[in-house]
Scaffold this motif. Structure first.
Motif, PDB file in Angstrom:
ATOM      1  N   LEU A 379       0.853  -1.193   0.000  1.00 39.02           N
ATOM      2  CA  LEU A 379       0.000   0.000   0.000  1.00 39.02           C
ATOM      3  C   LEU A 379       0.891   1.247   0.000  1.00 39.02           C
ATOM      4  N   ILE A 380       1.463   1.533  -1.153  1.00 42.90           N
ATOM      5  CA  ILE A 380       2.364   2.678  -1.304  1.00 42.90           C
ATOM      6  C   ILE A 380       1.534   3.953  -1.445  1.00 42.90           C
ATOM      7  N   ARG A 381       2.006   5.035  -0.805  1.00 44.05           N
ATOM      8  CA  ARG A 381       1.297   6.320  -0.865  1.00 44.05           C
ATOM      9  C   ARG A 381       2.218   7.418  -1.379  1.00 44.05           C
ATOM     10  N   VAL A 396       6.123  16.194  -6.560  1.00 47.18           N
ATOM     11  CA  VAL A 396       5.362  15.250  -5.756  1.00 47.18           C
ATOM     12  C   VAL A 396       6.371  14.295  -5.123  1.00 47.18           C
ATOM     13  N   VAL A 397       5.952  13.652  -4.030  1.00 51.68           N
ATOM     14  CA  VAL A 397       6.827  12.709  -3.331  1.00 51.68           C
ATOM     15  C   VAL A 397       6.089  11.387  -3.185  1.00 51.68           C
ATOM     16  N   THR A 398       6.792  10.282  -3.425  1.00 50.74           N
ATOM     17  CA  THR A 398       6.166   8.971  -3.330  1.00 50.74           C
ATOM     18  C   THR A 398       7.078   7.977  -2.643  1.00 50.74           C
ATOM     19  N   GLY A 399       6.454   7.014  -1.940  1.00 47.24           N
ATOM     20  CA  GLY A 399       7.202   5.885  -1.422  1.00 47.24           C
ATOM     21  C   GLY A 399       7.447   4.880  -2.524  1.00 47.24           C
ATOM     22  N   SER A 400       8.147   3.805  -2.210  1.00 50.62           N
ATOM     23  CA  SER A 400       8.484   2.811  -3.226  1.00 50.62           C
ATOM     24  C   SER A 400       8.861   1.502  -2.548  1.00 50.62           C
ATOM     25  N   PRO A 427      10.089  -1.750   2.038  1.00 55.71           N
ATOM     26  CA  PRO A 427       9.203  -0.848   1.292  1.00 55.71           C
ATOM     27  C   PRO A 427       8.740   0.359   2.100  1.00 55.71           C
ATOM     28  N   VAL A 428       8.810   1.535   1.470  1.00 57.28           N
ATOM     29  CA  VAL A 428       8.341   2.784   2.076  1.00 57.28           C
ATOM     30  C   VAL A 428       6.869   2.943   1.746  1.00 57.28           C
ATOM     31  N   LEU A 429       6.033   3.009   2.777  1.00 58.80           N
ATOM     32  CA  LEU A 429       4.580   3.023   2.584  1.00 58.80           C
ATOM     33  C   LEU A 429       3.996   4.434   2.649  1.00 58.80           C
ATOM     34  N   GLY A 430       4.213   5.136   3.753  1.00 58.77           N
ATOM     35  CA  GLY A 430       3.590   6.432   3.969  1.00 58.77           C
ATOM     36  C   GLY A 430       4.548   7.586   3.776  1.00 58.77           C
TER      37      GLY A 430
END
Length: 464
Positions: A379-381, A396-400, A427-430
């Motif tokens: 659940l990546i945000r 924009v910034v996103t996890g991965s 994994p980076v979620l939030g």
């Protein structure tokens, strides 16, 4: 150059942190915090050859010490192959046609043009990459024992951060010096999937796999109400109605989007609609009259929201990628002074982050751009950078799932990544900014929360 090296060393240590003292999680956290502190205090001159050799030797020693290889080379190669098999329905040719068609109607670009010299002079003429040079670790929180699925700074607040975790708790941290955990809410019996602040930050709502939605008073730290899903289904997403904080919108695992009055605990008549699949993500515009919901089938549906009755009316449907979950939707009206078109930022588990333009009052979407990130199962945000910028470019910034945090310039031709943070070991979620962009919080699948600080600058770089 030194800051890049510091991040590489920190990332290397973070990758092996799960193997370090497995029965003593507090020691692991203390160790990684101390490593971060030592790296920040490293002030010697630029010696790239020595630094490169240090990373190589450090990696060999860690591999020998723990008997495992945490090299991410194989991860990167798998990521490339996964990206090539992305199932986004729109082909690159159709996407280019959409952009060209937009160009005929109005000048493209969500930020000031290259000729906007006066605007750039106001903010010192710095680039997007310089503006979003988040390099140092401000603090590391480890109060959660399982994945932190969502992070959210309080509205117009620099320091209060909410963390929702699959360990069944919700915490509020204060990142001001000294950083501390203010409270841990314990009311859910299973993992917490989502959380949201009310407009005035006096209330917080959270939803859980235990089929309940909890309303918390952030002043007294008490649970005011527990509302159970009518069908007893796992609750996957929730958010306050921005125009009426008595109402909360929730999505469950049976594909229902539902409205609940948290003051009474009642689900109003007509306030539910069937989307199908699992409703993993929700977003409202600032008026509260338009709602978008995304499910695990790769579908986004728009709804009109009646503010008086709470009734939902289904409007438009778009298939982003068949059977690829839509794990996050963010809405933004202005990305810059010259971009006043409403925009949606969408994470899709087809190894992409998509940017859509909202084209009408029924929530129709037009694909503007897509970016490759590693994302297939979690659940990546992602999030828009909150402050409108005078400079050319918009971030924009996103996890991965490759354990990195990516800053993407959505207007940059070619390679969009302008910064990459390495510090998580999974994994980076939030991801969440505080309102003035001085801090960025990121969370991962092991429950670690890292608060990053912006590189110090001599002049102000952003403006409302």
């Amino acid at each position: 150059m030194a800051t890049v090296w510091q991040q590489q060393v920190f990332a290397l240590d973070a990758r092996y942190n799960a193997h370090r003292a497995p029965n003593h999680p507090n020691f692991r956290t203390l160790y990684i915090r101390r490593r971060s502190q030592l790296l920040r205090e490293y002030t010697k001159g630029d010696e790239p050859a020595i630094r490169k050799q240090y990373i190589k030797l450090r990696g060999q020693l860690l591999q020998k010490r723990y008997g495992v290889s945490c090299d991410q080379t194989s991860i990167r190669s798998r990521s490339v192959s996964a990206r090539s098999s992305s199932r986004i329905s729109e082909s690159p040719e159709s996407f280019r046609c959409q952009v060209e068609q937009n160009s005929q109607n109005e000048q493209e670009g969500v930020v000031p043009t290259k000729q906007a010299e006066a605007s750039r002079a106001i903010v010192g003429g710095t680039s997007i990459a310089e503006n979003y040079a988040f390099v140092g670790v401000h603090h590391i929180f480890d109060q959660h024992t399982s994945a932190v699925t969502m992070l959210k700074f309080a509205n117009n607040d620099r320091s209060r951060l909410c963390c929702a975790s699959l360990d069944g708790t919700v915490s509020i941290c204060n990142v001001a010096n000294p950083p501390r955990v203010e409270v841990v809410f314990k009311g859910h019996k299973k993992g917490v999937t989502c959380c949201d602040w009310s407009v005035s930050n006096d209330l917080m709502v959270s939803c859980s796999l235990d089929a309940t939605l909890c309303l918390w008073d952030t002043a007294t730290n008490k649970c005011l109400r527990v509302v159970r899903d009518p069908a007893g289904a796992e609750m996957m997403s929730c958010l306050f109605q921005p125009a009426n904080n008595n109402m909360v919108i929730a999505g469950n695992s049976q594909g229902m989007v539902e409205v609940v009055n948290v003051s009474t605990g009642i689900y109003p008549r007509g306030g539910s609609s069937k989307l199908g699949g699992k409703v993993l993500s929700l977003a409202c515009d600032s008026s509260g009259q338009m709602l978008w919901a995304g499910n695990n089938k790769g579908m986004i549906v728009s709804f009109l929201f009646d503010l008086e009755t709470g009734r939902l009316s289904k409007c438009r449907r778009i298939s982003v990628a068949e059977n690829c979950p839509i794990t996050c939707i963010s809405w933004r009206a202005w990305i810059s002074r010259e971009a006043r078109d409403p925009t949606l930022l969408v994470n899709c588990a087809a190894n992409v982050v998509c940017l859509f333009r909202v084209t009408d009052k029924e929530g129709s979407l037009l694909l503007r751009r897509k970016f490759a990130v590693r994302h297939k199962t979690n659940l990546i945000r992602s999030t828009f950078c909150p402050i409108m910028s005078f400079r050319q470019g918009a971030c924009v910034v996103t996890g991965s799932e490759d354990s990195c945090v990516y800053f993407l310039d959505i207007e940059k031709e070619g390679k969009a990544c302008v910064n990459k943070l390495q510090g998580h070991a999974c994994p980076v979620l939030g991801v969440s900014f505080n309102y003035d962009e001085s801090l960025l919080a990121t969370s991962d699948a092991q429950g670690l929360v890292i608060v990053w600080k912006r590189e110090k600058r001599s002049v102000g770089l952003t403006a409302h």
